[in-house]
Motif scaffolding. Structure first.
Motif, PDB file in Angstrom:
ATOM      1  N   TYR A   1       0.815  -1.213   0.000  1.00  0.00           N
ATOM      2  CA  TYR A   1       0.000   0.000   0.000  1.00  0.00           C
ATOM      3  C   TYR A   1       0.852   1.267   0.000  1.00  0.00           C
ATOM      4  N   VAL A   2       2.066   1.168   0.537  1.00  0.00           N
ATOM      5  CA  VAL A   2       2.965   2.327   0.558  1.00  0.00           C
ATOM      6  C   VAL A   2       3.499   2.604  -0.844  1.00  0.00           C
ATOM      7  N   TYR A   3       3.949   1.556  -1.523  1.00  0.00           N
ATOM      8  CA  TYR A   3       4.421   1.730  -2.897  1.00  0.00           C
ATOM      9  C   TYR A   3       3.292   2.255  -3.791  1.00  0.00           C
ATOM     10  N   GLU A   4       2.090   1.768  -3.587  1.00  0.00           N
ATOM     11  CA  GLU A   4       0.951   2.232  -4.386  1.00  0.00           C
ATOM     12  C   GLU A   4       0.691   3.723  -4.170  1.00  0.00           C
ATOM     13  N   LYS A   5       0.860   4.190  -2.942  1.00  0.00           N
ATOM     14  CA  LYS A   5       0.644   5.612  -2.666  1.00  0.00           C
ATOM     15  C   LYS A   5       1.667   6.481  -3.389  1.00  0.00           C
ATOM     16  N   LEU A   6       2.843   5.921  -3.661  1.00  0.00           N
ATOM     17  CA  LEU A   6       3.875   6.672  -4.385  1.00  0.00           C
ATOM     18  C   LEU A   6       3.511   6.894  -5.855  1.00  0.00           C
ATOM     19  N   ASP A   7       2.456   6.239  -6.321  1.00  0.00           N
ATOM     20  CA  ASP A   7       1.978   6.524  -7.675  1.00  0.00           C
ATOM     21  C   ASP A   7       1.381   7.918  -7.760  1.00  0.00           C
ATOM     22  N   ASN A   8       0.949   8.441  -6.618  1.00  0.00           N
ATOM     23  CA  ASN A   8       0.273   9.738  -6.597  1.00  0.00           C
ATOM     24  C   ASN A   8       0.994  10.806  -5.794  1.00  0.00           C
ATOM     25  N   TYR A   9       1.971  10.386  -4.993  1.00  0.00           N
ATOM     26  CA  TYR A   9       2.702  11.340  -4.152  1.00  0.00           C
ATOM     27  C   TYR A   9       4.201  11.091  -4.263  1.00  0.00           C
ATOM     28  N   ASP A  10       4.974  12.149  -4.000  1.00  0.00           N
ATOM     29  CA  ASP A  10       6.428  12.048  -4.086  1.00  0.00           C
ATOM     30  C   ASP A  10       7.072  11.629  -2.775  1.00  0.00           C
ATOM     31  N   TRP A  11       6.386  11.913  -1.669  1.00  0.00           N
ATOM     32  CA  TRP A  11       6.967  11.619  -0.357  1.00  0.00           C
ATOM     33  C   TRP A  11       5.859  11.073   0.532  1.00  0.00           C
ATOM     34  N   VAL A  12       6.083   9.901   1.115  1.00  0.00           N
ATOM     35  CA  VAL A  12       5.057   9.234   1.913  1.00  0.00           C
ATOM     36  C   VAL A  12       5.654   8.824   3.254  1.00  0.00           C
ATOM     37  N   VAL A  13       4.939   9.122   4.335  1.00  0.00           N
ATOM     38  CA  VAL A  13       5.371   8.725   5.667  1.00  0.00           C
ATOM     39  C   VAL A  13       4.190   8.115   6.415  1.00  0.00           C
ATOM     40  N   ASN A  14       4.463   7.592   7.593  1.00  0.00           N
ATOM     41  CA  ASN A  14       3.402   7.007   8.412  1.00  0.00           C
ATOM     42  C   ASN A  14       3.812   7.141   9.881  1.00  0.00           C
ATOM     43  N   ASP A  15       3.731   8.353  10.418  1.00  0.00           N
ATOM     44  CA  ASP A  15       4.114   8.568  11.810  1.00  0.00           C
ATOM     45  C   ASP A  15       3.373   9.763  12.388  1.00  0.00           C
ATOM     46  N   PHE A  16       3.505   9.928  13.699  1.00  0.00           N
ATOM     47  CA  PHE A  16       2.772  10.961  14.427  1.00  0.00           C
ATOM     48  C   PHE A  16       3.675  12.103  14.886  1.00  0.00           C
ATOM     49  N   GLN A  17       4.762  12.332  14.157  1.00  0.00           N
ATOM     50  CA  GLN A  17       5.665  13.432  14.502  1.00  0.00           C
ATOM     51  C   GLN A  17       4.922  14.769  14.513  1.00  0.00           C
ATOM     52  N   TYR A  18       3.918  14.885  13.676  1.00  0.00           N
ATOM     53  CA  TYR A  18       3.181  16.153  13.582  1.00  0.00           C
ATOM     54  C   TYR A  18       2.470  16.525  14.881  1.00  0.00           C
ATOM     55  N   LYS A  19       2.322  15.550  15.784  1.00  0.00           N
ATOM     56  CA  LYS A  19       1.687  15.839  17.078  1.00  0.00           C
ATOM     57  C   LYS A  19       2.701  16.282  18.134  1.00  0.00           C
ATOM     58  N   SER A  20       3.976  16.229  17.798  1.00  0.00           N
ATOM     59  CA  SER A  20       5.012  16.590  18.763  1.00  0.00           C
ATOM     60  C   SER A  20       5.384  18.065  18.622  1.00  0.00           C
ATOM     61  N   ASP A  21       6.266  18.508  19.478  1.00  0.00           N
ATOM     62  CA  ASP A  21       6.704  19.902  19.472  1.00  0.00           C
ATOM     63  C   ASP A  21       7.520  20.176  18.212  1.00  0.00           C
ATOM     64  N   LEU A  22       7.216  21.260  17.533  1.00  0.00           N
ATOM     65  CA  LEU A  22       7.907  21.629  16.301  1.00  0.00           C
ATOM     66  C   LEU A  22       9.400  21.820  16.508  1.00  0.00           C
ATOM     67  N   LYS A  23       9.806  22.166  17.719  1.00  0.00           N
ATOM     68  CA  LYS A  23      11.214  22.503  17.978  1.00  0.00           C
ATOM     69  C   LYS A  23      12.153  21.328  17.737  1.00  0.00           C
ATOM     70  N   TYR A  24      11.631  20.099  17.733  1.00  0.00           N
ATOM     71  CA  TYR A  24      12.489  18.947  17.469  1.00  0.00           C
ATOM     72  C   TYR A  24      12.844  18.839  15.977  1.00  0.00           C
ATOM     73  N   ILE A  25      12.118  19.560  15.144  1.00  0.00           N
ATOM     74  CA  ILE A  25      12.388  19.579  13.702  1.00  0.00           C
ATOM     75  C   ILE A  25      12.941  20.934  13.279  1.00  0.00           C
ATOM     76  N   PHE A  26      12.257  21.991  13.686  1.00  0.00           N
ATOM     77  CA  PHE A  26      12.679  23.358  13.368  1.00  0.00           C
ATOM     78  C   PHE A  26      12.616  24.192  14.646  1.00  0.00           C
ATOM     79  N   ASP A  27      13.725  24.833  14.981  1.00  0.00           N
ATOM     80  CA  ASP A  27      13.723  25.652  16.194  1.00  0.00           C
ATOM     81  C   ASP A  27      14.148  27.089  15.925  1.00  0.00           C
ATOM     82  N   GLY A  28      13.938  27.535  14.681  1.00  0.00           N
ATOM     83  CA  GLY A  28      14.222  28.928  14.352  1.00  0.00           C
ATOM     84  C   GLY A  28      13.216  29.865  14.993  1.00  0.00           C
ATOM     85  N   SER A  29      13.474  31.142  14.903  1.00  0.00           N
ATOM     86  CA  SER A  29      12.569  32.127  15.478  1.00  0.00           C
ATOM     87  C   SER A  29      11.218  32.077  14.766  1.00  0.00           C
ATOM     88  N   PRO A  30      10.131  32.422  15.457  1.00  0.00           N
ATOM     89  CA  PRO A  30       8.807  32.430  14.820  1.00  0.00           C
ATOM     90  C   PRO A  30       8.768  33.305  13.577  1.00  0.00           C
TER      91      PRO A  30
END
Length: 344
Positions: free
Chosen positions: A128-157
């Motif tokens: 199902y992941v490979y199939e999703k790549l038929d329509n999208y360039d980048w595919v993930v399956n995790d809940f990082q989006y629910k965590s604090d943004l500072k672990y990915i980007f910590d620049g000024s607002p």
């Protein structure tokens, strides 16, 4: 068109690599080509393992490895805050540079691929992941989006607002330990543009704890390639994947509320812990029996049958050794900082 899997590894994570390879063989539902990207040249045991498997190869495109090593070096060498911060932490000027070698997946043999960190186990089919790549360039399956943004980007607002589309920013961050994409998804023009933007000051948005992860997130967001996260866009069906969650275990398969996981990620548990476990030490590893099942799936006779508890003396020796090593590192760091000051 060839679908495949990439793993970043070396002999330090050998036990984890073997467990992951066995879990893929057992749970993918079919034989999938796998390519191991070398973290460094410590590969004696990994090469032996590859030789024993007809669907596993070693990534040996030295030109691609050199290109991506240089790409990451150029970014972080021209980012003063990164240099200063890593020195203060006692790390090298190019902290975790080999982790950026996972970028080699864009120049490998697979047209569509899924990347696995070595500290993962596959729990179910991934068609199902490979199939999703038929329509999208980048595919993930995790809940990082629910965590604090500072672990990915910590620049000024203010800088974050200048660089990113604020409507997409929080919802499109991801963990770089497991993702799917395509060969050459970043064109040469894209890469030049990304380097120019970073060197012009946009590098200051990036967090420094996991530099490769921050850079991957920056490149996906800044390039504008199409993005899909199963855990965000199909949250009703999505399962967890991190070891800290409470999953049910049925026949060495993990389930989240009766839904089969796609993968389990042992993120933040050091490789030495798994090495100790496989050497018969009684160390605390979540889902320990599941890991051991896959680690010794093809060699059950080698699986430890009992586990010894580390003696207080041995624990003291390790603690003392670690303390001394930290002192040595601090001395080296202070000397380097002093040398930097007198040569300015």
């Amino acid at each position: 068109m060839t679908d495949g899997i990439y793993i970043l590894g070396n002999d330090v994570v050998y036990d984890q690599v073997v467990a992951l390879l066995n879990s893929i063989e057992a749970n993918a539902g079919k034989k999938i080509p796998i390519c191991i990207i070398p973290y460094n040249e410590r590969l004696d045991k990994v090469r032996e393992e590859i030789a024993a498997r007809d669907n596993v190869t070693l990534f040996e495109n030295s030109a691609a490895i050199t290109y991506w090593d240089n790409f990451a070096t150029q970014i972080w060498k021209n980012y003063p805050r990164a240099q200063k911060t890593w020195r203060e932490w006692g790390f090298s000027d190019l902290y975790e540079l080999p982790m950026h070698r996972k970028f080699c997946a864009f120049d490998g043999p697979f047209d569509k691929f899924i990347y696995f960190d070595a500290d993962t186990l596959l729990m179910g089919p991934i068609d199902y992941v490979y199939e999703k790549l038929d329509n999208y360039d980048w595919v993930v399956n995790d809940f990082q989006y629910k965590s604090d943004l500072k672990y990915i980007f910590d620049g000024s607002p203010e800088l974050l607002k200048q660089v990113f589309n604020q409507e997409k920013l929080q919802s499109q961050i991801f963990c770089a330990g497991w993702f799917a994409s395509k060969k050459h998804i970043f064109s040469q023009d894209m890469l030049v543009d990304i380097l120019n933007k970073l060197e012009a000051g946009e590098a200051d948005v990036m967090a420094l704890v996991a530099p490769d992860q921050s850079l991957f997130n920056y490149m996906v967001l800044r390039s504008g390639i199409s993005y899909y996260n199963f855990a965000y866009h199909d949250s009703e069906k999505a399962t967890g994947n991190h070891w800290s969650s409470n999953f049910d275990v049925v026949n060495n398969i993990l389930y989240d509320q009766e839904r089969r996981l796609t993968y389990l990620h042992f993120m933040s548990i050091g490789a030495s812990t798994f090495t100790q476990l496989c050497a018969g030490e009684d160390v605390n590893v979540p889902y320990r029996d599941v890991f051991l099942h896959y680690r010794y799936l093809t060699s059950p006779e080698l699986r430890p049958q009992s586990f010894r508890v580390e003696s207080p003396l041995m624990r003291l020796q390790k603690t003392t050794s670690s303390f001394i090593q930290q002192k040595v590192n601090n001395i080296k760091l202070n000397y380097r900082n002093f040398k930097d000051r007198i040569t300015q």
